[in-house]
Design a protein around this motif. Structure first.
Motif, PDB file in Angstrom:
ATOM      1  N   ASP A   1       4.915 -30.786 -24.781  1.00  0.00           N
ATOM      2  CA  ASP A   1       4.566 -29.738 -23.824  1.00  0.00           C
ATOM      3  C   ASP A   1       3.380 -28.899 -24.301  1.00  0.00           C
ATOM      4  O   ASP A   1       2.487 -28.593 -23.514  1.00  0.00           O
ATOM      5  CB  ASP A   1       5.783 -28.849 -23.548  1.00  0.00           C
ATOM      6  N   THR A   2       3.346 -28.498 -25.582  1.00  0.00           N
ATOM      7  CA  THR A   2       2.210 -27.682 -26.039  1.00  0.00           C
ATOM      8  C   THR A   2       0.919 -28.503 -26.012  1.00  0.00           C
ATOM      9  O   THR A   2      -0.143 -27.976 -25.700  1.00  0.00           O
ATOM     10  CB  THR A   2       2.450 -27.127 -27.462  1.00  0.00           C
ATOM     11  N   LEU A   3       1.012 -29.808 -26.316  1.00  0.00           N
ATOM     12  CA  LEU A   3      -0.173 -30.670 -26.309  1.00  0.00           C
ATOM     13  C   LEU A   3      -0.720 -30.833 -24.897  1.00  0.00           C
ATOM     14  O   LEU A   3      -1.921 -30.680 -24.662  1.00  0.00           O
ATOM     15  CB  LEU A   3       0.175 -32.041 -26.910  1.00  0.00           C
ATOM     16  N   ARG A   4       0.165 -31.104 -23.937  1.00  0.00           N
ATOM     17  CA  ARG A   4      -0.316 -31.344 -22.573  1.00  0.00           C
ATOM     18  C   ARG A   4      -0.844 -30.043 -21.963  1.00  0.00           C
ATOM     19  O   ARG A   4      -1.788 -30.054 -21.173  1.00  0.00           O
ATOM     20  CB  ARG A   4       0.769 -31.999 -21.724  1.00  0.00           C
ATOM     21  N   LEU A   5      -0.247 -28.927 -22.355  1.00  0.00           N
ATOM     22  CA  LEU A   5      -0.675 -27.652 -21.782  1.00  0.00           C
ATOM     23  C   LEU A   5      -2.048 -27.245 -22.321  1.00  0.00           C
ATOM     24  O   LEU A   5      -2.900 -26.765 -21.578  1.00  0.00           O
ATOM     25  CB  LEU A   5       0.392 -26.590 -22.069  1.00  0.00           C
ATOM     26  N   GLU A   6      -2.299 -27.457 -23.607  1.00  0.00           N
ATOM     27  CA  GLU A   6      -3.640 -27.200 -24.142  1.00  0.00           C
ATOM     28  C   GLU A   6      -4.681 -28.058 -23.426  1.00  0.00           C
ATOM     29  O   GLU A   6      -5.811 -27.628 -23.198  1.00  0.00           O
ATOM     30  CB  GLU A   6      -3.683 -27.519 -25.641  1.00  0.00           C
ATOM     31  N   ALA A   7      -4.309 -29.293 -23.072  1.00  0.00           N
ATOM     32  CA  ALA A   7      -5.225 -30.199 -22.377  1.00  0.00           C
ATOM     33  C   ALA A   7      -5.235 -29.950 -20.869  1.00  0.00           C
ATOM     34  O   ALA A   7      -5.917 -30.649 -20.124  1.00  0.00           O
ATOM     35  CB  ALA A   7      -4.848 -31.649 -22.670  1.00  0.00           C
ATOM     36  N   ALA A   8      -4.458 -28.949 -20.407  1.00  0.00           N
ATOM     37  CA  ALA A   8      -4.339 -28.564 -18.993  1.00  0.00           C
ATOM     38  C   ALA A   8      -3.902 -29.728 -18.111  1.00  0.00           C
ATOM     39  O   ALA A   8      -4.339 -29.868 -16.975  1.00  0.00           O
ATOM     40  CB  ALA A   8      -5.639 -27.946 -18.478  1.00  0.00           C
ATOM     41  N   LEU A   9      -3.017 -30.594 -18.643  1.00  0.00           N
ATOM     42  CA  LEU A   9      -2.448 -31.674 -17.840  1.00  0.00           C
ATOM     43  C   LEU A   9      -1.228 -31.122 -17.100  1.00  0.00           C
ATOM     44  O   LEU A   9      -0.418 -30.419 -17.701  1.00  0.00           O
ATOM     45  CB  LEU A   9      -2.059 -32.856 -18.736  1.00  0.00           C
ATOM     46  N   PRO A  10      -1.104 -31.421 -15.809  1.00  0.00           N
ATOM     47  CA  PRO A  10      -0.020 -30.828 -15.033  1.00  0.00           C
ATOM     48  C   PRO A  10       1.354 -31.400 -15.392  1.00  0.00           C
ATOM     49  O   PRO A  10       1.460 -32.559 -15.795  1.00  0.00           O
ATOM     50  CB  PRO A  10      -0.378 -31.191 -13.585  1.00  0.00           C
ATOM     51  N   LEU A  11       2.374 -30.581 -15.283  1.00  0.00           N
ATOM     52  CA  LEU A  11       3.757 -31.036 -15.460  1.00  0.00           C
ATOM     53  C   LEU A  11       4.496 -30.806 -14.145  1.00  0.00           C
ATOM     54  O   LEU A  11       4.521 -29.684 -13.620  1.00  0.00           O
ATOM     55  CB  LEU A  11       4.431 -30.249 -16.587  1.00  0.00           C
ATOM     56  N   TYR A  12       5.106 -31.883 -13.640  1.00  0.00           N
ATOM     57  CA  TYR A  12       5.840 -31.757 -12.378  1.00  0.00           C
ATOM     58  C   TYR A  12       6.973 -30.741 -12.530  1.00  0.00           C
ATOM     59  O   TYR A  12       7.650 -30.685 -13.552  1.00  0.00           O
ATOM     60  CB  TYR A  12       6.407 -33.107 -11.910  1.00  0.00           C
ATOM     61  N   GLY A  13       7.145 -29.912 -11.484  1.00  0.00           N
ATOM     62  CA  GLY A  13       8.149 -28.851 -11.552  1.00  0.00           C
ATOM     63  C   GLY A  13       7.527 -27.540 -12.003  1.00  0.00           C
ATOM     64  O   GLY A  13       8.128 -26.481 -11.866  1.00  0.00           O
TER      65      GLY A  13
END
Lengths: 126, 376
Positions: free
Chosen positions: B235-247
């Motif tokens: 989650d921290t990795l995808r959020l730094e890369a601004a990749l969306p998370l469903y929900g």
């Protein structure tokens, strides 16, 4: 879970996972609490002289994933704040009962409702 | 709900993982700690068990038409061995899910890798929307998925390949995949895809063989600093890369056009589920937009925190917020009224985020928060 949590005998505990050391009034969070929170990145603590009320929030501890309130184990006045934690909050993860202490409190009295190590262990392992 | 576990459950417990319930699956949230795992992926490599994700195949003579009908992105040009990121949309233009579509046989056989929480609803939705001549087959149960991510990921993978396979995997471009690749003897689909903002691969194999593959990868990468990583670091990795998370950044009431995914919505010359609503929104401009916010340290804004303009008006809400280990501070994605949150350089006014009863100043910044150095 194959981690062995520590429950030092000389401490008293709250059901909210704070510990209190009667000898010197030190307060912190338990090994169980730091483990459940994960990596701690910031700790918000009151200034010396602040008045605490048992059971009321006196600060917060923020991990990568979440933020949790800290609850005072006793009534009293903050005598000292751990100066190391501002720059090194990870001490709470590494040494929750020693270098990771948060504040020292001049307690009005030591309440009888705090848990012993054995009682707290039963609560955590239930 | 019945809590399920992957075939790597025993491996996670042995490695000392803290397990959590995620979308009905008991999954590792961390092994040694989210910060160390995050840093391993940014500087060396990390191995994730993402077997909880769903694998839905669409097969049959009508598969190409069905996939075209389901995808907001344009899948018509896909050749065998190519993958495509796409939102899947409701007729109102909201988001059913987001997926990677793997073209196994053009016109015949496509695989959607979808979010664990949505697998069952996606399958129902696909069966409703699919035209004749195509069937939806849920392959999730027998498929394990491992993500090997980080600058050392492909070097580590190479060690477990035969000489012949090494050349093919070295040549693998982003968003392509190779099938039937023996990795430490385990037949795998190797895809150059991921969800961390780093280079890396995702490996699909039979659920039964996953523990063997897991052990072989960890051993092959030990000297490089490869670490098993949990959902916390994911989650921290995808959020730094601004990749969306469903929900969070996407939902049935959030359009991909609002979530900075306009380049994955292709309305020209085709029809698909949600097209009319999305075309209308494109013409009028989306009412909300996803922006990047940096709350003033040490505050860390979490999901659902309100974003407030200088005049006190609430202009949006944080969709995801965390401590960003690469930036050593809090970062947040927020869905805000279009135009209301602009960087100071672009004439935007001061903003704040309501963090547990306190208004914390926040700067609007370009996304992503973290971008890897190419060719490193």
């Amino acid at each position: 879970m194959n981690v062995s949590l520590q429950f030092p005998e000389n401490l008293r505990f709250t059901a909210e996972h704070e510990w209190f050391r009667p000898e010197d009034g030190a307060v912190g969070i338990t090994d169980h609490a730091q483990h459940a929170l994960g990596d701690i990145v910031y700790i918000e603590l009151p200034a010396p002289g602040a008045r605490l009320t048992a059971g009321r929030s006196f600060g917060s501890v923020e991990s990568v994933k979440s933020v949790s309130e800290l609850y005072a184990p006793v009534d009293g006045v903050v005598a000292e704040v751990n100066p190391e934690l501002a720059a090194a909050p990870e001490l709470v993860n590494r040494e929750p009962y020693t270098r990771g202490w948060m504040i020292r409190v001049r307690a009005d009295a030591i309440p009888g409702n705090l848990l012993t190590a054995a009682e707290y262990r039963r609560l955590v392992e239930a | 709900m019945h809590v399920r576990s992957t075939t790597l459950h025993g491996r996670h417990l042995t490695a000392g993982a803290r397990m959590v319930d995620f979308a009905g699956w008991e999954m590792p949230v961390q092994y040694c700690g989210t910060l160390a795992e995050h840093r391993a992926v940014r500087s060396a490599a990390g191995l994730f068990d993402v077997s909880h994700m769903g694998e839905l195949a669409i097969r049959g003579p009508g598969a190409a038409a069905a996939v075209d009908r389901l995808c907001a992105n344009d899948p018509r040009h896909l050749s065998a061995g190519e993958a495509l990121y796409t939102p899947l949309c409701t007729t109102q233009g909201g988001t059913v899910d987001d997926a990677l579509v793997y073209c196994r046989t053009p016109g015949q056989d496509y695989l959607f890798v979808v979010n664990a929480a949505n697998t069952a609803t996606d399958a129902d939705w696909m069966r409703q929307e699919c035209l004749g001549g195509a069937v939806v087959v849920d392959e999730s149960e027998e498929t394990a998925l491992l993500a090997l991510q980080g600058p050392r990921a492909r070097v580590i993978l190479r060690r477990l390949l035969s000489l012949r396979e090494r050349a093919a995997i070295t040549a693998l471009r982003p968003f392509t995949f190779a099938v039937g690749v023996p990795v430490a003897g385990v037949p795998c689909v190797v895809a150059r895809t991921g969800y961390t903002g780093e280079d890396g691969v995702e490996l699909a194999c039979s659920a039964a063989a996953a523990p063997l593959l897991w052990d072989a990868l960890l051993e092959a990468g030990a000297a490089d600093g490869l670490m098993p990583c949990g959902l916390g670091a994911r989650d921290t990795l995808r959020l730094e890369a601004a990749l969306p998370l469903y929900g969070h950044e996407l939902s049935r009431t959030i359009s991909p056009l609002e979530a900075r995914l306009a380049r994955f919505v292709r309305i020209e010359g085709r029809d698909f589920c949600g097209r009319a609503a999305l075309a209308e929104m494109l013409a009028a401009g989306p009412p909300r937009e996803l922006v990047g916010l940096l709350p003033e340290p040490p505050a860390i804004a979490r999901a659902d925190a309100e974003v407030v303009a200088q005049d006190g008006e609430t202009i949006g809400r944080v969709t995801s917020g965390t401590y960003a280990p690469s930036l050593c501070r809090g970062v947040a994605l927020a869905l805000c009224r279009t135009g209301a949150a602009r960087p100071a350089e672009a004439g935007g006014g001061a903003l704040s985020i309501e963090v547990r009863g306190r208004r914390v100043p926040a700067a609007v910044v370009p996304l992503p928060f973290y971008r890897r150095r190419r060719g490193a």
